[in-house]
Enzyme design. Structure first.
Site, PDB file in Angstrom:
ATOM      1  N   TYR A  47       0.831  -1.210   0.000  1.00 20.17           N
ATOM      2  CA  TYR A  47       0.000   0.000   0.000  1.00 20.17           C
ATOM      3  C   TYR A  47       0.867   1.263   0.000  1.00 20.17           C
ATOM      4  O   TYR A  47       0.365   2.358  -0.228  1.00 20.17           O
ATOM      5  CB  TYR A  47      -0.911   0.046   1.234  1.00 20.17           C
ATOM      6  N   HIS A 100      -0.774 -12.013   0.978  1.00 20.17           N
ATOM      7  CA  HIS A 100      -1.715 -11.133   0.297  1.00 20.17           C
ATOM      8  C   HIS A 100      -2.466 -11.790  -0.862  1.00 20.17           C
ATOM      9  O   HIS A 100      -3.629 -11.494  -1.103  1.00 20.17           O
ATOM     10  CB  HIS A 100      -0.986  -9.889  -0.213  1.00 20.17           C
TER      11      HIS A 100
END
Length: 284
Positions: A47, A100
């Protein structure tokens, strides 16, 4: 605030605050989230905001928080533990580590390294993100440590109920990202949701988040607005009845708004993952 007990006994809040796509704004919004009552913080190494999360948590009692980050660097599979330590240093705390994506050719080896991390006592729990039903069945068939969490897209327009049911049946907590489908008009203008919201004097988003909680899922809405942060947390003074839950369930439309794990990666990326896997095998 309600709590959820994970399959290893770790207790976490039943709602969290997401941090994607925010960066600098987190320095101001995270203190608001903590003041409001949020104790579960979700981020990821891709991110680009872990350092900003750390800034937003300065002065907070980190022992009172549950911080989640994710491993998202498949070409550094051999350095997974180092990636974990880097994330922890940036944030200041890291309790739960998630894989992820089911990275082609690599995810099984990555899970072994996640297990090693957990068995060393480096984190309180490990889990996965974006693992569909097929991936979950495969993972549970060989894992030494059962994932504590599966985080995936879930909202009334895309419920993935078979996956939810499978996770619950196997004691894997469900964490829902994009829980309000990025304010999709199909939800915001839904007569069903608007009627329920009016009944409880709540917003449509609050009804959706309560639907998650009442169906044993953990929503992680993201917002930088103080008004919306407070609204996201203010869902514990009402409860949906069975009929209302069924009405919301009827909104299922197969409307995915995020990436499909089966088509997420291009041929080029898959080739890179395969090369990386072969190199690691040759180094053994």
């Amino acid at each position: 605030m309600m709590d959820v007990k994970l399959n290893n006994g770790k207790v976490i809040p039943t709602i969290g605050t997401g941090t994607y796509p925010y960066k600098e704004l987190l320095a101001d919004s995270l203190p608001v989230s903590l003041k409001t009552g949020f104790r579960l913080i979700d981020t990821s190494d891709n991110y680009g905001n872990e350092t900003f999360v750390g800034v937003g948590l300065v002065g907070a009692d980190l022992s009172d928080l549950v911080v989640i980050s994710k491993f998202s660097q498949p070409l550094r599979t051999h350095e997974l533990e180092k990636c974990f330590e880097e994330s922890k240093e940036k944030i200041g705390a890291l309790n739960i580590y998630l894989l992820h994506w089911p990275y082609p050719y690599l995810w099984k080896q990555q899970w072994r390294k996640m297990e090693d991390l957990y068995l060393k006592g480096k984190c309180d729990a490990i889990g996965v993100c974006n693992f569909d039903l097929g991936y979950m069945k495969e993972l549970l068939s060989f894992c030494r440590v059962k994932p504590a969490i599966n985080q995936f897209e879930r909202h009334p327009l895309f419920q993935q109920q078979d996956l939810v049911n499978f996770c619950h049946a196997n004691e894997v907590a469900v964490m829902a990202y994009s829980p309000v489908a990025r304010m999709d008009k199909g939800l915001q203008e839904s007569p069903i949701l608007k009627e329920i919201a009016e009944k409880y004097n709540k917003t449509v988003n609050q009804v959706i988040l309560r639907w998650d909680v009442d169906t044993n899922c953990i929503p992680i809405p993201a917002s930088s607005s103080e008004k919306h942060i407070n609204e996201n947390y203010d869902i514990f003074d009402f409860e949906l009845n069975k009929s209302e839950i069924e009405k919301i369930n009827s909104l299922e439309a197969g409307n995915r708004i995020r990436f499909n794990p089966r088509t997420r990666f291009s041929f080029k990326k898959k080739l890179l993952f395969l090369i990386s896997r072969c190199r690691m095998l040759l180094q053994k």
